[in-house]
Write an enzyme that holds these catalytic residues in place. Structure first.
Site, mmCIF file in Angstrom:
data_model
loop_
_atom_site.group_PDB
_atom_site.id
_atom_site.type_symbol
_atom_site.label_atom_id
_atom_site.label_comp_id
_atom_site.label_asym_id
_atom_site.label_seq_id
_atom_site.Cartn_x
_atom_site.Cartn_y
_atom_site.Cartn_z
ATOM 1 N N HIS A 197 3.331 69.553 20.410
ATOM 2 C CA HIS A 197 2.885 70.710 21.163
ATOM 3 C C HIS A 197 2.749 71.849 20.263
ATOM 4 O O HIS A 197 1.833 72.593 20.186
ATOM 5 C CB HIS A 197 4.018 71.128 22.318
ATOM 6 C CG HIS A 197 4.161 70.366 23.391
ATOM 7 N ND1 HIS A 197 3.236 70.258 24.378
ATOM 8 C CD2 HIS A 197 5.268 69.805 24.098
ATOM 9 C CE1 HIS A 197 3.654 69.721 25.221
ATOM 10 N NE2 HIS A 197 4.811 69.103 25.276
ATOM 11 N N HIS A 235 7.694 64.752 20.055
ATOM 12 C CA HIS A 235 7.059 65.189 21.181
ATOM 13 C C HIS A 235 6.752 66.823 21.014
ATOM 14 O O HIS A 235 5.630 67.293 21.317
ATOM 15 C CB HIS A 235 7.890 64.940 22.425
ATOM 16 C CG HIS A 235 7.181 65.404 23.749
ATOM 17 N ND1 HIS A 235 6.493 64.526 24.327
ATOM 18 C CD2 HIS A 235 7.147 66.639 24.249
ATOM 19 C CE1 HIS A 235 6.118 65.312 25.787
ATOM 20 N NE2 HIS A 235 6.485 66.408 25.551
ATOM 21 N N GLU A 236 7.821 67.478 20.784
ATOM 22 C CA GLU A 236 7.700 68.981 20.886
ATOM 23 C C GLU A 236 7.040 69.410 19.628
ATOM 24 O O GLU A 236 6.223 70.417 19.704
ATOM 25 C CB GLU A 236 9.166 69.762 20.740
ATOM 26 C CG GLU A 236 9.925 69.285 21.952
ATOM 27 C CD GLU A 236 9.265 69.819 23.324
ATOM 28 O OE1 GLU A 236 8.229 70.630 23.220
ATOM 29 O OE2 GLU A 236 9.605 69.364 24.228
ATOM 30 N N HIS A 284 -0.386 71.517 18.097
ATOM 31 C CA HIS A 284 -1.794 71.659 19.166
ATOM 32 C C HIS A 284 -1.745 73.211 18.948
ATOM 33 O O HIS A 284 -2.851 73.754 18.855
ATOM 34 C CB HIS A 284 -1.384 71.125 20.302
ATOM 35 C CG HIS A 284 -2.551 71.108 21.301
ATOM 36 N ND1 HIS A 284 -2.544 70.621 22.633
ATOM 37 C CD2 HIS A 284 -3.894 71.533 21.224
ATOM 38 C CE1 HIS A 284 -3.745 70.752 23.026
ATOM 39 N NE2 HIS A 284 -4.606 71.579 22.357
#
Length: 596
Positions: free
Chosen positions: A391, A387-388, A394
């Site tokens: 980020h 998940h991190e 991105h």
């Protein structure tokens, strides 16, 4: 005695390398000094923003100042978060925060001054080729113009700002300081403390009596405060209505969506499409009832474990390897950057004394992102890492492809890349799992994400919409009215397979998000967009991957809804939510097969 290692005892390869931002403290101090000098140049433009030359000069200066303060601020805070007991970084962090406030004040004249220009002059600036880099910024300023008041009125509204925080502050004090829950009996018959933090743990307890006792105790406690909390929530709604009327918006909902330029259809489509998909949630409730082996499914059974705790140890190195395998559909370039992040100390991996809890990805333009974890060797931590890093990548691709001003993406887009990573990883794990128990554990984990992130947050979003509409029609929001709306929504969402216990009517009283109005829908849209992306990537291959990578490279260079649309996810239509629901249906089908 704390069993946690001290910061100095953590192996270097498991810490992030903050030298990549500033090589040492003297370099930070010098950058701080240089920035102070830069800020002193700002006031020479005040009152002179009536020419393209001066507008370009101030916006260029604003970028340089913002870029530099972000680096100072992030470096200080990352150092502080890795060991909050370190006095040097406590001081540095305070120093950076103070400078940030000073800079905001120094630059605050820019937007109002540009806005005060006659429309023709503003249009001329927007079309001026000299200002091409700032065209989107100037269009945004113009879009705000209809809702910005005179200088005197704006000054008055600024003074009301502190008052407007009252409902949220009062709720925070009631909820965090004044509310005291009773003790309850645990599964061994011992009296134990019930707190906000332990409540979900009690709801996850395999012992049903413990779950029921915790559930009843929490809502009886809120029930005793229902008049005060209803008045507080009602005051928050009235505050929202005051701002929407003063700023000439048709409704509070439209005012809340205006900042990200999100059409009202996005909000209503989400609710309508979830209504059409409620039979799927009802089917999951039926399956939950069967797996728990109960005659009646109650509200306090929603977090109960469906699979006997499945023990799955996954070391950090294993987690990285599994993630690299799971994200292969995103292509070689994505995997190369991901490996760089894993191998070049972007990540602060383990817990240590004084380290901030939780996990996040953060960084400053011009340096790669950094990720803070508190890794444990389990499934949850592996998903947190995926998940991190979603980020982080991105931000990396946006920064790499865009100028500073255009690289920052909005909150509306923020959870899409992180959740796409999780969806692809989940697909990989399910395809490569041969142990039925492990597979059911994964499917349950995934199904509950759909229930809590899409259905539950949409129900919250619908509750907010309904209470604001009632208030805008002149009705008063009594505790009875709020409880009745909330109870009816629970009946509708959970269906006939669920006994909707009367106590749940008080749940609205414990949701802090209702004081940041019309925010929670972004969890559901973000999850739906991510699920839609992952489905397209897995089914279409390269064309979908190319569209998705173009999304990662778009930052905030256009309105969020346009960025997603160009990449193949049109949130103004029901399609992405329907695609997410088809994935949810597939998860339920697999669970039904395994439990025949």
């Amino acid at each position: 005695m704390s069993t946690l290692p001290k910061r100095s005892e953590i192996k270097e390869e498991n810490t992030w390398r903050l030298d990549d931002m500033f090589s040492d403290q003297p370099e930070w101090d010098q950058a701080y000094k240089n920035l102070k000098n830069l800020v002193s140049k700002v006031n020479q433009y005040e009152g002179k923003l009536n020419s393209a030359e001066n507008v370009k000069a101030i916006l260029t200066l604003e970028d340089e100042i913002s870029y530099n303060v972000e680096r100072l601020y992030v470096y200080a805070h990352l150092n502080h978060d890795q060991d909050t007991t370190n006095p040097t970084y406590q001081a540095l962090s305070q120093k950076a925060k103070k400078l940030n406030v000073e800079i905001s004040e120094a630059l605050s004249f820019i937007t109002p001054e540009i806005l005060s220009l006659p429309e023709q002059e503003l249009d001329a600036l927007i079309e001026n080729p000299e200002l091409a880099d700032y065209k989107f910024t100037l269009q945004e300023i113009k879009r705000e113009k209809a809702h910005v008041l005179t200088k005197v009125e704006e000054a008055l509204l600024a003074q009301v700002g502190n008052l407007s925080q009252a409902p949220q502050n009062i709720f925070g004090m009631i909820n965090n300081a004044d509310l005291k829950f009773p003790k309850i009996k645990d599964e061994h018959g011992n009296e134990v403390e019930l707190t906000h933090g332990s409540y979900i743990q009690f709801l996850e307890n395999p012992d049903r009596d413990v779950r029921r006792r915790a559930f009843k105790a929490v809502y009886e406690t809120y029930g005793k405060q229902k008049n005060t909390i209803a008045a507080t929530l009602s005051a928050n709604v009235n505050k929202n209505m005051f701002y929407s009327r003063v700023r000439k918006y048709p409704s509070v909902l439209e005012m809340s969506l205006y900042g990200d330029n999100i059409p009202k259809d996005v909000y209503s489509n989400l609710i309508d499409t979830i209504h059409e998909s409620l039979p799927l949630l009802h089917r999951y409730m039926k399956l939950r009832k069967k797996l728990l082996g109960v005659d009646e499914l109650h509200m306090y059974d929603l977090f109960a474990p469906l699979v006997e705790e499945y023990k799955w140890d996954i070391s950090y190195d294993e987690a990285k390897n599994i993630i690299l395998e799971g994200l292969k559909p995103l292509g070689d370039n994505y995997l190369k950057v991901l490996s760089d992040g894993f191998n070049n100390r972007w990540i602060d991996v383990y817990e240590n004394e004084g380290k901030r809890t939780g996990a996040y990805s953060w960084g400053a333009y011009g340096t790669h992102p950094f990720v803070l974890l508190n890794h444990k060797d389990n499934l949850n931590s592996m998903f947190t890492l995926a998940h991190e890093m979603g980020h982080a990548l991105h931000s990396y691709f946006s920064d790499e492809n865009l100028k500073y001003r255009d690289a920052q993406y909005t909150i509306f887009l923020a959870e899409v890349a992180s959740t796409t990573n999780e969806a692809l990883l989940m697909d990989y794990l399910l395809k490569h799992s041969s142990d039925p128990k492990q597979k059911l554990y994964l499917l349950t984990y995934y199904a509950d994400q759909f229930r809590t992130t899409v259905f539950r947050q949409t129900m919250f979003a619908e509750f907010e919409k309904l209470i604001h509409e009632r208030a805008e029609e002149g009705e008063s929001l009594t505790p009875q009215e709020l409880s009745s709306i909330y109870y009816d929504l629970n009946l509708k969402y959970h269906g006939k397979e669920m006994v909707v216990d009367q106590e749940i009517e008080m749940e609205w009283a414990r949701i802090p998000h209702f004081y940041t109005s019309f925010y929670v829908y972004k969890y559901a849209t973000g999850f739906s967009a991510a699920t839609s992306f992952s489905k397209q990537i897995l089914e279409e291959g390269q064309p979908a991957v190319d569209r998705y990578l173009s999304f990662l490279k778009s930052g905030g260079s256009d309105y969020s809804i346009n960025i997603l649309r160009k990449a193949g996810v049109d949130m103004s239509t029901p399609q992405p939510v329907r695609e997410a629901m088809s994935v949810f249906e597939n998860v339920i089908e697999q669970m039904e097969q395994l439990t025949k």
